[in-house]
Write an enzyme that holds these catalytic residues in place. Structure first.
Site, short mmCIF file in Angstrom:
data_model
loop_
_atom_site.label_atom_id
_atom_site.label_comp_id
_atom_site.label_asym_id
_atom_site.label_seq_id
_atom_site.Cartn_x
_atom_site.Cartn_y
_atom_site.Cartn_z
N ASP A 104 0.83 -1.21 0.00
CA ASP A 104 0.00 0.00 0.00
C ASP A 104 0.86 1.26 0.00
O ASP A 104 1.94 1.27 0.59
CB ASP A 104 -0.92 -0.02 1.23
CG ASP A 104 -2.07 0.96 1.10
OD1 ASP A 104 -2.36 1.41 -0.03
OD2 ASP A 104 -2.68 1.29 2.13
N ASN A 145 -10.75 -3.24 -5.42
CA ASN A 145 -9.99 -2.28 -6.23
C ASN A 145 -10.61 -2.04 -7.61
O ASN A 145 -10.28 -1.06 -8.28
CB ASN A 145 -8.53 -2.73 -6.41
CG ASN A 145 -7.68 -2.53 -5.18
OD1 ASN A 145 -6.75 -3.29 -4.92
ND2 ASN A 145 -8.00 -1.51 -4.39
C1 IPE Z 1 -1.51 0.06 -3.38
O1 IPE Z 1 -1.26 1.42 -3.44
C2 IPE Z 1 -1.50 -0.59 -4.72
C3 IPE Z 1 -2.75 -1.22 -5.19
C4 IPE Z 1 -3.90 -1.26 -4.57
C5 IPE Z 1 -2.64 -1.87 -6.47
P1 IPE Z 1 -2.46 2.44 -3.46
O2 IPE Z 1 -2.84 2.67 -4.87
O3 IPE Z 1 -3.55 1.96 -2.57
O4 IPE Z 1 -1.79 3.74 -2.87
P2 IPE Z 1 -2.43 4.84 -1.90
O5 IPE Z 1 -3.00 4.11 -0.73
O6 IPE Z 1 -3.48 5.56 -2.67
O7 IPE Z 1 -1.27 5.70 -1.52
MG MG Z 2 -4.13 2.38 -0.63
#
Ligand code: IPE
Ligand code: MG
Length: 232
Positions: free
Chosen positions: A2, A50
């Site tokens: 993350d 996601n």
């Molecule tokens: C994690 O980083 C990667 C995935 C979910 C693929 P994020 O995209 O959640 O990064 P932040 O939390 O917005 O900084």
């Molecule tokens: Mg994240």
């Protein structure tokens, strides 16, 4: 894994640039774990939730995912790393599903380390999926409801055959599990770090290992039973 988005935004870059850097951190983690003798490494790459992200970001993540499969498999073969994807594959295009199956096939006989990549994965999905499989077996008369034990459940989860995770590492500062391996994490040691995923390096992973080495694991027993004082 993350913190990709925040890493990028703090540099005035598009979030997708953070994901691109994140791939390098993932490669580092795979190499370091293999080198340190870790038997199973599971990376939570993309959750079932996601998909709710903006279309363009989901598209970039899928492109990175497809590109990584193609690029990294030769090194996995060379290093003796077996690849397994867990998650709801039906959410991917037929082409991507075929690539995933092909990558698994090409690394199938490798035994040094198992790399599990959780994509379109959710812990609740995993448990519901296992429950449905068990219900189907009961319907066919192969199994009685009374025979459903935690061990039987284990064998129907996407992680069937893998040991329970020893250590969970979450980067990016949030202290939650976010629908990762819910069932499997029952006795896992949890390590949280503020380091954003693209900045995650061998030093920080080493700190996670040190944290783990300092934990006493009792699995429900009392201290005297696990340290072996002789009167346990
Ligand atoms: C994690 O980083 C990667 C995935 C979910 C693929 P994020 O995209 O959640 O990064 P932040 O939390 O917005 O900084
Ligand atoms: Mg994240």
């Amino acid at each position: 894994m993350d913190g990709n988005g925040r890493w990028a935004r703090s540099r005035l870059l598009p979030r997708t640039e953070g994901h691109r850097q994140g791939v390098n951190a993932a490669r580092m983690a795979v190499r370091y774990c293999a080198q340190q003798g870790v038997r199973v490494l599971t990376l939570f790459a993309f959750s079932s939730e996601n998909w709710r992200r903006p279309r363009q970001e989901v598209g970039t993540l899928m492109d990175l995912f497809v590109g990584s499969i193609g690029r990294e498999v030769p090194e996995l073969v060379e290093k003796g790393i077996r690849l397994r994807f867990i998650g709801d594959r039906t959410t991917f295009s037929a082409k991507l599903q075929a690539r995933m199956a092909d990558a698994e096939e090409r690394t199938r006989s490798n035994e040094r380390m198992e790399l599990v990549v959780a994509v379109s994965y959710g812990g609740r999905w995993d448990i519901a999926n296992a429950a449905a499989a068990l219900a189907e077996r009961v319907r066919r008369g192969e199994l009685e409801p009374e025979q459903i034990t935690p061990e039987v459940m284990d064998r129907h989860l996407s992680t069937a055959g893998l040991p329970e995770p020893d250590l969970f590492v979450r980067t990016g500062g949030e202290q939650r599990v976010s629908n990762f391996l819910l069932w499997q994490l029952a006795y896992t040691e949890l390590f949280f770090t503020d380091v954003l995923w693209p900045d995650f390096d061998e030093d920080e992973l080493g700190r996670a290992f040190e944290y783990f080495a300092g934990r006493q694991r009792r699995f429900g027993h009392i201290q005297e039973q696990v340290v072996g004082t002789g009167d346990a």
